[in-house]
Design an enzyme around this catalytic site. Sequence first.
Site, PDB file in Angstrom:
ATOM      1  N   HIS A   1      -2.969 -12.474   1.431  1.00  0.00           N
ATOM      2  CA  HIS A   1      -2.735 -12.653   2.991  1.00  0.00           C
ATOM      3  C   HIS A   1      -3.591 -13.814   3.510  1.00  0.00           C
ATOM      4  CE1 HIS A   1      -5.980  -9.839   2.543  1.00  0.00           C
ATOM      5  NE2 HIS A   1      -5.515  -9.107   2.433  1.00  0.00           N
TER       6      HIS A   1
ATOM      7  N   ASN B   1      -6.008  -6.721   9.095  1.00  0.00           N
ATOM      8  CA  ASN B   1      -6.966  -7.273   8.273  1.00  0.00           C
ATOM      9  C   ASN B   1      -6.430  -8.254   7.323  1.00  0.00           C
ATOM     10  OD1 ASN B   1      -9.568  -8.251   7.751  1.00  0.00           O
ATOM     11  ND2 ASN B   1     -10.210  -6.625   6.786  1.00  0.00           N
TER      12      ASN B   1
ATOM     13  N   HIS C   1      -9.175 -10.523  -1.771  1.00  0.00           N
ATOM     14  CA  HIS C   1      -8.922 -10.282  -0.122  1.00  0.00           C
ATOM     15  C   HIS C   1     -10.333 -11.190   0.139  1.00  0.00           C
ATOM     16  CE1 HIS C   1      -8.861  -7.683   3.585  1.00  0.00           C
ATOM     17  NE2 HIS C   1      -9.792  -8.502   3.668  1.00  0.00           N
TER      18      HIS C   1
ATOM     19  N   ASP D   1       1.873  -6.869   2.502  1.00  0.00           N
ATOM     20  CA  ASP D   1       0.847  -6.300   3.024  1.00  0.00           C
ATOM     21  C   ASP D   1       1.295  -5.009   3.793  1.00  0.00           C
ATOM     22  OD1 ASP D   1      -1.728  -5.356   3.209  1.00  0.00           O
ATOM     23  OD2 ASP D   1      -2.544  -6.887   4.543  1.00  0.00           O
TER      24      ASP D   1
ATOM     25  N   ASN E   1      -6.418   0.354  -2.983  1.00  0.00           N
ATOM     26  CA  ASN E   1      -7.341   1.150  -2.401  1.00  0.00           C
ATOM     27  C   ASN E   1      -6.851   2.626  -1.894  1.00  0.00           C
ATOM     28  OD1 ASN E   1      -5.163   0.076  -0.650  1.00  0.00           O
ATOM     29  ND2 ASN E   1      -6.424  -0.501   1.073  1.00  0.00           N
TER      30      ASN E   1
ATOM     31  N   HIS F   1      -0.052   3.574   8.359  1.00  0.00           N
ATOM     32  CA  HIS F   1      -1.080   4.392   8.707  1.00  0.00           C
ATOM     33  C   HIS F   1      -0.453   5.784   9.762  1.00  0.00           C
ATOM     34  CE1 HIS F   1      -4.644   2.353   7.264  1.00  0.00           C
ATOM     35  NE2 HIS F   1      -3.967   1.092   7.796  1.00  0.00           N
TER      36      HIS F   1
ATOM     37  N   ASP G   1      -8.616  -5.103  -2.813  1.00  0.00           N
ATOM     38  CA  ASP G   1      -8.032  -5.582  -1.534  1.00  0.00           C
ATOM     39  C   ASP G   1      -8.663  -4.426  -0.451  1.00  0.00           C
ATOM     40  OD1 ASP G   1      -6.263  -6.737   0.318  1.00  0.00           O
ATOM     41  OD2 ASP G   1      -4.934  -4.837   0.161  1.00  0.00           O
TER      42      ASP G   1
ATOM     43  N   HIS H   1       1.004  -1.021  -0.049  1.00  0.00           N
ATOM     44  CA  HIS H   1      -0.069  -0.028  -0.087  1.00  0.00           C
ATOM     45  C   HIS H   1       0.829   1.273   0.028  1.00  0.00           C
ATOM     46  CE1 HIS H   1      -3.617  -2.186   0.716  1.00  0.00           C
ATOM     47  NE2 HIS H   1      -2.924  -3.010   1.338  1.00  0.00           N
TER      48      HIS H   1
HETATM   49  O1  DOR Z   1      -4.683  -4.611   7.403  1.00  0.00           O
HETATM   50  C1  DOR Z   1      -4.906  -4.046   6.499  1.00  0.00           C
HETATM   51  N1  DOR Z   1      -4.893  -2.885   5.916  1.00  0.00           N
HETATM   52  N2  DOR Z   1      -5.700  -5.143   5.629  1.00  0.00           N
HETATM   53  C2  DOR Z   1      -6.264  -4.487   4.327  1.00  0.00           C
HETATM   54  O2  DOR Z   1      -6.789  -5.493   3.606  1.00  0.00           O
HETATM   55  C3  DOR Z   1      -6.112  -3.131   3.989  1.00  0.00           C
HETATM   56  C4  DOR Z   1      -4.941  -2.724   4.467  1.00  0.00           C
HETATM   57  C5  DOR Z   1      -4.852  -1.194   4.424  1.00  0.00           C
HETATM   58  O3  DOR Z   1      -5.013  -0.763   3.378  1.00  0.00           O
HETATM   59  O4  DOR Z   1      -4.523  -0.516   5.478  1.00  0.00           O
END
Ligand code: DOR
Length: 426
Positions: free
Chosen positions: A230, A276, A177, A303, A93, A307, A150, A61
Amino acid sequence: MIRGGTVVDAGGRRRADVRISPIDGTILEVGPDLDPGAGGAGVIDAGGCLVTPGLVDLHTHLREPGGEEAETIESGSRAAALGGYTAVVAMPNTNPAIDDAATVRQVLELGAKALCDVRVAGAITVGRAGKQLAPLAEMAELGVRLFTDDGCGVQDSQLMRRALEYAGPLGVTLAQHCEDQALAGGGHLHEGEWSSRLGIPGIPAEAEELMVARDIALSRLTAAPVHFLHLSTAGSVELVREAKARGLRITAEAAPHHFTLTAAAAGGYDPIFKVNPPLRTDDDVTAVKAGLADGTIDAIATDHAPHTQEAKEEPFDQAPPGMVGLETALALALTELDLPVERVLALLAWGPAAIAGLTGDHGGPVQPGRPANLTVIDPAAEWTVDPDRLASRSRNCPYAGRRLTGRVRHTILRAEVVVLDGEAQR
Ligand code: DOR
């Protein structure tokens, strides 16, 4: 020249130096004791190290466009290069979602200057909303080989069937996913001992396994390939094992946190451990490791899900799921998996390169004429994870203080040394 190392690729291992051409970015010569040339200028030391095809991450990501406070293509690709990756597949995403040619083009253009090759996964449905098929063909024309919503799975089985029927002739792979949203019921943690103890709604293993089983059936129905993102439960691993034994076109990946951590880690309500699919049980970890060992699982994918500190400091049920992973994946795999290094590298380099359709550029073999996308790994280097020293813009790393063995020393992208002695060069 990369001198004094042991080359490891899908063909095995051998003592060899590697001469590369900065002019066309390819490997010129591979062999023992090559002549370093006058003065040894341009020689990179690989003594005691493994020289391998650059790692490939199927699941990154990068957050651009729209989430630049957590990561940018620039910061994420620097983290990737430091983690030994020469290619990453950016997840769609973002905001807006990568669901049309214009957005694919935007990300590829930003990625062109990056410290690793940035490829793109397109969304399966418009806005990842699960209602209407996205224009897969126009994205495929730009080189997109993987499609996924995803963050969520495609819930509608008929739509997923149509997407697979459409994807097959395009020669692209849909990556799922796996989560049945209704059964997951807005949970935040694996449903079991720890969700009960903490009083947090859980997500049962079956929420993942139902969609794995459904998509195996849909792959059989449509003869189109499906890649599972995952995988986290013993039941999922078993379903994939059986599907592969039946000759179905299924591939799968697992993330480092699903073979190194369990739900118990979240016992202190720390959202750093929220992800997740969620961290599961000891039995699930054992099954994921067995799947990685026996070829049921084809790839380790990070993955990498950055954040902001602010978001991750929300209460457990409000914080977003995800962990950063690009800079720790290789070392976690070398340290925690009891596997030969050749198998670990198959899972991190040539396995994922094949799934992403990147074998022309990434994943080896290390031989003359191939693009010089290489990683030099010191398998004996010990280090302690310090989230404050990561190149990622985000700090949501669940391994602070963990001792690991194995570290990236140099990363080479198209013959450019982008990481030298563990330092990014630009
Ligand atoms: O833990 C996760 N974070 N799982 C996901 O499927 C999306 C991802 C995110 O984009 O933060």
